[in-house]
Design an enzyme around this catalytic site. Structure first.
Site, PDB file in Angstrom:
ATOM      1  CE  LYS A 147      -0.857   0.116   5.024  1.00  0.00           C
ATOM      2  NZ  LYS A 147      -0.205   1.398   5.298  1.00  0.00           N
ATOM      3  CG  ASP A 148       3.671   2.179   2.739  1.00  0.00           C
ATOM      4  OD1 ASP A 148       2.608   2.805   2.948  1.00  0.00           O
ATOM      5  OD2 ASP A 148       4.320   1.607   3.632  1.00  0.00           O
ATOM      6  NE  ARG A 219       0.266   5.463  12.616  1.00  0.00           N
ATOM      7  CZ  ARG A 219      -0.148   5.372  11.381  1.00  0.00           C
ATOM      8  NH1 ARG A 219      -1.439   5.220  11.120  1.00  0.00           N
ATOM      9  NH2 ARG A 219       0.694   5.425  10.370  1.00  0.00           N
ATOM     10  CB  CYS A 306      -1.127  10.504  -0.055  1.00  0.00           C
ATOM     11  SG  CYS A 306      -0.147   9.005   0.007  1.00  0.00           S
TER      12      CYS A 306
END
Length: 390
Positions: A147-148, A219, A306
């Site tokens: 996904k990057d 996070r 993005c």
């Protein structure tokens, strides 16, 4: 594919290793059976033990046959260890001491954490420096979260391998409720993803979604410190880090459609490097590869970046065909459009399905939303190849 607590500690320790040094490889890994996907790293952790940490600062005594490039986050290292162990299991010559090196490469995306990813250059910032190391020969293969990876690849590189895909869903984590619907109005949700933001606000317009970047552990720490009421993380990453105990609930695909290629690991090498291509071919999981092809073709058709809330999920249906659902939305959830498609399960049909689904969504969304999303990109799109210097 879970990681044990031992592997988590090893991965965390490895983050401090100099990028010019290599992470050593344990001498042997226990053989695995058909359920390798979920147990591989668990069984290899015991053989790794403290030897990886102790020898990670030592120079490898022999020339490595495979140098693996990776980011230094615990999750990225977990994926690199998984790749290493699969290579060792599949190719006996790579099980020898020193045959594989893991080289940590710090990317721009790892360095700039105070701003939204879209504001500092998009998803390509997690791959650029690793691509450069691949092209100049410092590493032989590069392990990425798919996904990057932008939909274009730098000239001179190919991505011929996807490992078996993990669960694609998102996990909801909160001390205040067991779902987004259970949170009080006005709740603050932490997420750097415009995809998640748009889908959250479409159903819960009173919520506030704030930028929430950093690795998984940071996070979770911010959440525990009360910075936000809840956060969403990829279920796949939490499983790979053995952090499932942190999950409040797992969101259905109807509640939160995943990012394109979420849960998939991709491995790149240099174009024409037959030895590395053969190694990667032996690891490729065809079903994952075909699904990811469809999703990335869909993303490319939408010129997704993005700054564009896009989601897509392709998978093999019960009748063996390829099923796909895609989404594009206004960043504030004011408009949401979806598409459902199916095709024969082949690489060629997957690419066509993705392109066609993207075209259908463009038509559904109309010029007003598409023009707005394109203007938000402000001339930069990490999924478009840079202009030729020639």
């Amino acid at each position: 594919m879970k990681l044990t607590k031992t592997m988590k500690a090893k991965a965390a320790a490895s983050v401090s290793v100099s990028t010019t040094r290599s992470v050593s490889v344990p001498r042997r890994c226990a053989p695995i059976g058909a359920s390798a996907d979920k147990r591989l790293v668990t069984r290899c952790a015991a053989s790794a033990g403290s030897s990886d940490a102790a020898s990670s600062v030592a120079t490898t005594q022999k020339t490595a046959l495979v140098k693996i490039g990776t980011r230094g986050s615990p999750l990225a290292l977990a994926q690199a260890y998984l790749t290493r162990d699969l290579l060792k299991k599949t190719h006996p010559e790579l099980a020898e001491d020193g045959a594989i090196e893991i080289k940590i490469i710090k990317t721009t995306g790892d360095k700039v954490l105070s701003q939204p990813l879209a504001d500092v250059g998009g998803k390509g910032l997690f791959t650029k420096e690793i691509d450069e190391a691949l092209l100049d020969g410092r590493v032989d293969i590069a392990v990425h979260s798919m996904k990057d990876v932008p939909t274009y690849l730098p000239e001179g590189t190919i991505l011929p391998c996807n490992l078996p895909r993990e669960d694609t869903r998102d996990a909801f984590i909160s001390p205040l409720g067991d779902s987004l619907a259970a949170l009080p109005e006005g709740s603050v949700i932490g997420s750097a993803s415009l995809r998640r933001r748009a889908q959250i606000l479409a159903k819960h317009p009173s919520f506030q979604v704030v930028n929430f970047r950093g690795n998984v552990q940071s996070r979770l720490r911010k959440l525990e410190e009360g910075d936000v009421a809840a956060t969403l993380l990829a279920y796949a990453g939490l499983r790979r880090l053995d952090l499932e105990d942190k999950i409040t609930s797992v969101l259905s695909l109807d509640d939160m459609l995943p990012a394109v290629a979420q849960g998939a690991i991709g491995i790149a090498c240099r174009t024409g490097d037959e030895k590395q291509m053969a190694y990667l071919d032996s690891l490729n999981h065809p079903e994952t590869y075909t699904g990811v092809l469809a999703e990335r073709a869909f993303l490319a058709a939408l010129d997704g970046s993005c700054r564009t809330p896009i989601a897509g999920h392709a998978y093999k249906g019960p009748e063996g065909n390829l099923l796909f659902k895609g989404l594009i939305a206004h960043p504030d959830g004011l408009e949401v459009y979806t598409v459902d498609s199916s095709a024969a399960f082949s690489n060629e049909d997957a690419v066509k399905l993705g392109k066609d689904a993207g075209a259908q969504l463009k038509e559904k969304a109309g010029t007003k939303l598409m023009d707005f999303l394109n203007s938000e990109v402000e001339g930069f799109n990490p999924n478009q190849a840079p202009p030729s210097s020639g």
